[in-house]
Design a protein around this motif. Structure first.
Motif, short mmCIF file in Angstrom:
data_model
loop_
_atom_site.label_atom_id
_atom_site.label_comp_id
_atom_site.label_asym_id
_atom_site.label_seq_id
_atom_site.Cartn_x
_atom_site.Cartn_y
_atom_site.Cartn_z
N MET A 1 0.83 -1.20 0.00
CA MET A 1 0.00 0.00 0.00
C MET A 1 0.87 1.25 0.00
O MET A 1 1.98 1.24 0.51
N GLU A 2 0.32 2.31 -0.61
CA GLU A 2 1.03 3.59 -0.65
C GLU A 2 0.14 4.65 -0.01
O GLU A 2 -1.09 4.63 -0.15
N LYS A 3 0.76 5.59 0.69
CA LYS A 3 0.01 6.64 1.37
C LYS A 3 0.47 8.01 0.87
O LYS A 3 1.66 8.28 0.81
N ILE A 4 -0.51 8.86 0.51
CA ILE A 4 -0.21 10.24 0.14
C ILE A 4 -1.01 11.15 1.07
O ILE A 4 -2.24 11.05 1.14
N ARG A 5 -0.32 12.03 1.77
CA ARG A 5 -0.98 12.90 2.75
C ARG A 5 -1.10 14.31 2.18
O ARG A 5 -0.20 14.83 1.52
N GLY A 6 -2.25 14.94 2.45
CA GLY A 6 -2.46 16.31 2.01
C GLY A 6 -3.88 16.74 2.26
O GLY A 6 -4.67 16.05 2.92
N ASN A 7 -4.23 17.89 1.75
CA ASN A 7 -5.59 18.41 1.83
C ASN A 7 -6.41 17.77 0.72
O ASN A 7 -6.19 18.04 -0.47
N ILE A 8 -7.35 16.93 1.10
CA ILE A 8 -8.12 16.14 0.13
C ILE A 8 -9.38 16.89 -0.27
O ILE A 8 -10.18 17.31 0.58
N VAL A 9 -9.55 17.07 -1.58
CA VAL A 9 -10.72 17.78 -2.11
C VAL A 9 -11.79 16.75 -2.48
O VAL A 9 -11.60 15.96 -3.41
N ASN A 10 -12.90 16.77 -1.76
CA ASN A 10 -13.99 15.84 -1.97
C ASN A 10 -15.10 16.55 -2.74
O ASN A 10 -15.87 17.33 -2.16
N LEU A 11 -15.18 16.31 -4.04
CA LEU A 11 -16.17 17.00 -4.86
C LEU A 11 -17.59 16.52 -4.59
O LEU A 11 -18.54 17.29 -4.67
N LYS A 12 -17.72 15.26 -4.27
CA LYS A 12 -19.06 14.70 -4.04
C LYS A 12 -19.73 15.39 -2.86
O LYS A 12 -20.92 15.72 -2.92
N GLU A 13 -18.98 15.62 -1.78
CA GLU A 13 -19.55 16.24 -0.58
C GLU A 13 -19.21 17.73 -0.46
O GLU A 13 -19.61 18.38 0.51
N GLU A 14 -18.47 18.24 -1.44
CA GLU A 14 -18.07 19.65 -1.47
C GLU A 14 -17.40 20.07 -0.15
O GLU A 14 -17.83 21.01 0.52
N LYS A 15 -16.34 19.36 0.17
CA LYS A 15 -15.59 19.73 1.37
C LYS A 15 -14.11 19.39 1.16
O LYS A 15 -13.75 18.59 0.29
N ILE A 16 -13.28 20.01 1.97
CA ILE A 16 -11.85 19.77 1.94
C ILE A 16 -11.40 19.39 3.35
O ILE A 16 -11.77 20.07 4.32
N PHE A 17 -10.63 18.32 3.48
CA PHE A 17 -10.13 17.93 4.79
C PHE A 17 -8.69 17.44 4.66
O PHE A 17 -8.25 17.00 3.58
N PHE A 18 -7.96 17.52 5.74
CA PHE A 18 -6.58 17.03 5.77
C PHE A 18 -6.60 15.54 6.11
O PHE A 18 -7.26 15.11 7.06
N GLY A 19 -5.89 14.75 5.30
CA GLY A 19 -5.91 13.31 5.52
C GLY A 19 -4.98 12.56 4.61
O GLY A 19 -4.11 13.15 3.94
N ASP A 20 -5.16 11.26 4.55
CA ASP A 20 -4.31 10.37 3.76
C ASP A 20 -5.14 9.68 2.68
O ASP A 20 -6.27 9.22 2.94
N VAL A 21 -4.58 9.59 1.49
CA VAL A 21 -5.14 8.75 0.43
C VAL A 21 -4.32 7.46 0.42
O VAL A 21 -3.11 7.48 0.22
N ILE A 22 -4.99 6.35 0.66
CA ILE A 22 -4.33 5.05 0.70
C ILE A 22 -4.59 4.34 -0.63
O ILE A 22 -5.74 4.14 -1.02
N ILE A 23 -3.51 3.97 -1.32
CA ILE A 23 -3.62 3.35 -2.65
C ILE A 23 -3.16 1.90 -2.58
O ILE A 23 -2.13 1.58 -1.99
N SER A 24 -3.94 1.02 -3.21
CA SER A 24 -3.58 -0.39 -3.28
C SER A 24 -4.15 -0.99 -4.56
O SER A 24 -5.35 -0.82 -4.84
N GLY A 25 -3.31 -1.65 -5.34
CA GLY A 25 -3.78 -2.31 -6.55
C GLY A 25 -4.38 -1.38 -7.57
O GLY A 25 -5.31 -1.78 -8.29
N GLY A 26 -3.89 -0.16 -7.63
CA GLY A 26 -4.40 0.81 -8.59
C GLY A 26 -5.70 1.47 -8.19
O GLY A 26 -6.29 2.24 -8.96
N LEU A 27 -6.18 1.20 -6.96
CA LEU A 27 -7.45 1.74 -6.48
C LEU A 27 -7.23 2.61 -5.24
O LEU A 27 -6.20 2.49 -4.54
N VAL A 28 -8.20 3.47 -4.97
CA VAL A 28 -8.21 4.19 -3.70
C VAL A 28 -8.75 3.23 -2.65
O VAL A 28 -9.96 2.96 -2.59
#
Length: 548
Positions: A1-28
């Motif tokens: 797994m790979e982790k990318i940390r930053g301010n995540i822009v969530n278009l579906k919920e129209e919000k921005i939060f600080f967190g991690d995107v965890i990637i595995s097998g080409g997927l979130v």
């Protein structure tokens, strides 16, 4: 797994939060919330999607186009391979698809619906309803490309209807192309199953189409520029709008491409989340594309930028693979195969003569160019006759325009055009929509012949010539694309632009604009290899006007 940390822009919920995107097998694999407070100078957001583009118009093969696109945060394109289809048919479309697959970038090609666009325009191939149906049923294509034959749709043409029915049967969208269509004809066009349009010129036209259920693609390309006229529609209908480039030359690609459009949308008062929606989210939803939107379980398709005003792209990720990071492009290297369909058709000065039916002067139909538009005016001008011939009249900015078939030996068609401003020499291109025959505009017959023959000798290209100079940007792939990197193509193109401007051209994108003078589905007056075409009447018309 790979982790990318930053301010995540969530278009579906129209919000921005600080967190991690965890990637595995080409997927979130997961989105890990850390804080509601934005921290640091790194923002992670869904990548951009060009909702309608002809890759061929960049003069780059898909794998070279991808190297530029990923630098600007574009992760996918909805691509209409209409141009190469007119040259090489199904084989050309497959060439684009397979070259794109090898790049690692997400190209979503459609099946061209109008090859040729009009039978009066002779192309190198024909895609009838049987071929279109087979291509759609293969599952390799994602939509039916722009249906330019709107008279055929409205009039119930059986072959047109069969193509649309095949798309609907396969559960894919049908793209539109309906410049200026309004009222009952527009209702019939939309009612046939057409879902989008990228040809709007005014807010009124866009709103009428939206109210009938169409999605509007705001186009800002190298020739046609409708962004400023249409962007305010986003403030009213943010879910019904997408951004697209349609046709974009390599110099414009290297000068910001999609990031530039996003920043302009924000400067026009569009809020951040709506601006991001029209930059990709809406296209993914409309076409049902397998492109991630930074949600758990999505494909890991996203970008990392330094802030949400400049959008300087630091990283572009597609299917979990880094395709661009800190200035370095990491797309797959693909060997460019040269394919073409080009018959040598050398011409002489006698071939471009316009012999007059009158002795002193004559009335002729003239194509009137509109800067930044694909539309033209149909003008009638009186031109002087010299020794039984009609020549370009540069003092009045009325120049000869010549169209020459490149698929078979034939005599060229000759007309006149106003609005280019050339004072010497001639320009020529084998990129001419939609059939990609050869088109040239020039001040004198000798330069016109010289520049056309230079393009013929190269089996495709853009060129300038006068009595002293011949300069050609060679396009050996189908006569419309280079077998070279974007930077080299852009440099050669800029040189051509510079010499053309020094020769008097007043058009911002003279080669791109010239390429649309043969697109005989956009009003009012155009030229094909068989002569002038009155688009409003949708039939051929004569060069000379009867004065009786």
């Amino acid at each position: 797994m790979e982790k990318i940390r930053g301010n995540i822009v969530n278009l579906k919920e129209e919000k921005i939060f600080f967190g991690d995107v965890i990637i595995s097998g080409g997927l979130v694999f997961d989105l890990v919330f850390i804080s509601e407070e934005e921290k640091g100078e790194r923002y992670i957001l869904p990548g951009f999607v060009d909702s309608h583009i002809h890759i061929e118009s960049s003069m780059l093969v898909p794998s070279e186009f991808a190297k530029v696109a990923v630098r600007t945060g574009v992760v996918a394109t909805v691509s209409d391979p209409h141009e190469i289809a007119n040259v090489l048919g199904v084989d050309g479309v497959e060439y684009m698809r397979l070259n794109g697959v090898l790049s690692g970038f997400k190209f979503f090609f459609g099946v061209p619906s109008c090859v040729p666009a009009v039978l009066f325009d002779r192309s190198g191939a024909v895609l009838d309803s049987r071929i279109v149906s087979e291509m759609l049923e293969s599952g390799n294509y994602f939509y039916l490309s722009e249906m330019m034959n709107f008279p055929g749709v409205v009039g119930g043409d059986l072959d047109v209807k069969a193509k649309i029915d095949a798309a609907l049967r396969c559960g894919v969208k049908v793209d539109g192309h309906a410049p200026g269509l309004v009222g009952g004809d527009l209702k019939a066009y939309v009612g046939a199953g057409i879902t989008t349009d990228h040809e709007c010129m005014s807010l009124q036209e866009a709103e009428e189409k939206i109210r009938l259920g169409m999605k509007i693609q705001i186009r800002e390309g190298s020739a046609a520029k409708n962004f400023d006229s249409l962007i305010d529609i986003v403030k009213v209908y943010p879910d019904m709008v997408m951004l697209c480039s349609d046709d974009c030359h390599p110099d414009d690609l290297l000068n910001g491409y999609f990031v530039g459009l996003l920043k302009r949308a924000l400067s026009k008062g569009v809020n951040l989340f709506d601006a991001l929606r029209i930059s990709g989210y809406n296209a993914v939803k409309h076409y049902n594309l397998p492109v991630g939107l930074l949600q758990k379980g999505d494909s890991a398709d996203f970008i990392v930028v330094d802030n949400l005003s400049d959008f300087n792209v630091k990283k572009t990720v597609v299917d979990g693979s880094v395709l661009f990071e800190n200035g370095v492009v990491c797309t797959n290297s693909v060997e460019v195969e040269v394919v073409n369909n080009f018959v040598e058709n050398i011409i002489s000065v006698d071939d471009v003569k316009v012999l007059s039916p009158c002795e002193d002067s004559v009335l002729v139909r003239v194509i009137g160019v509109l800067e930044g538009e694909l539309y033209t005016h149909s003008e009638v001008c009186r031109l002087a006759v010299q020794n039984g011939e009609v020549f370009s009249q540069k003092d009045s900015d009325i120049l000869k325009i010549v169209a020459l078939n490149r698929y078979q030996k034939a005599k060229p068609s000759v007309g006149f055009i106003r609005g280019f401003g050339l004072k010497k020499g001639a320009i020529c291109s084998s990129v001419s929509h939609d059939s990609h025959n050869i088109v040239a505009i020039g001040v004198d017959d000798e330069s016109i012949v010289k520049v056309i023959n230079a393009v013929v000798a190269s089996k495709g290209g853009l060129a300038y010539a006068d009595e002293d100079v011949v300069k050609v940007l060679e396009l050996p792939v189908a006569g419309i694309m280079a077998a070279a990197p974007a930077e080299k193509v852009a440099d050669e193109y800029r040189c051509l632009l510079e010499i053309t401007k020094k020769s008097g051209s007043i058009v911002k994108a003279p080669f791109m604009t010239m390429a649309f003078m043969s697109l005989i589905v956009i009003p009012e007056l155009k030229i094909s290899d068989q002569g002038l075409f009155d688009v409003l009447e949708f039939k051929p018309t004569s060069l000379f006007v009867n004065e009786r």
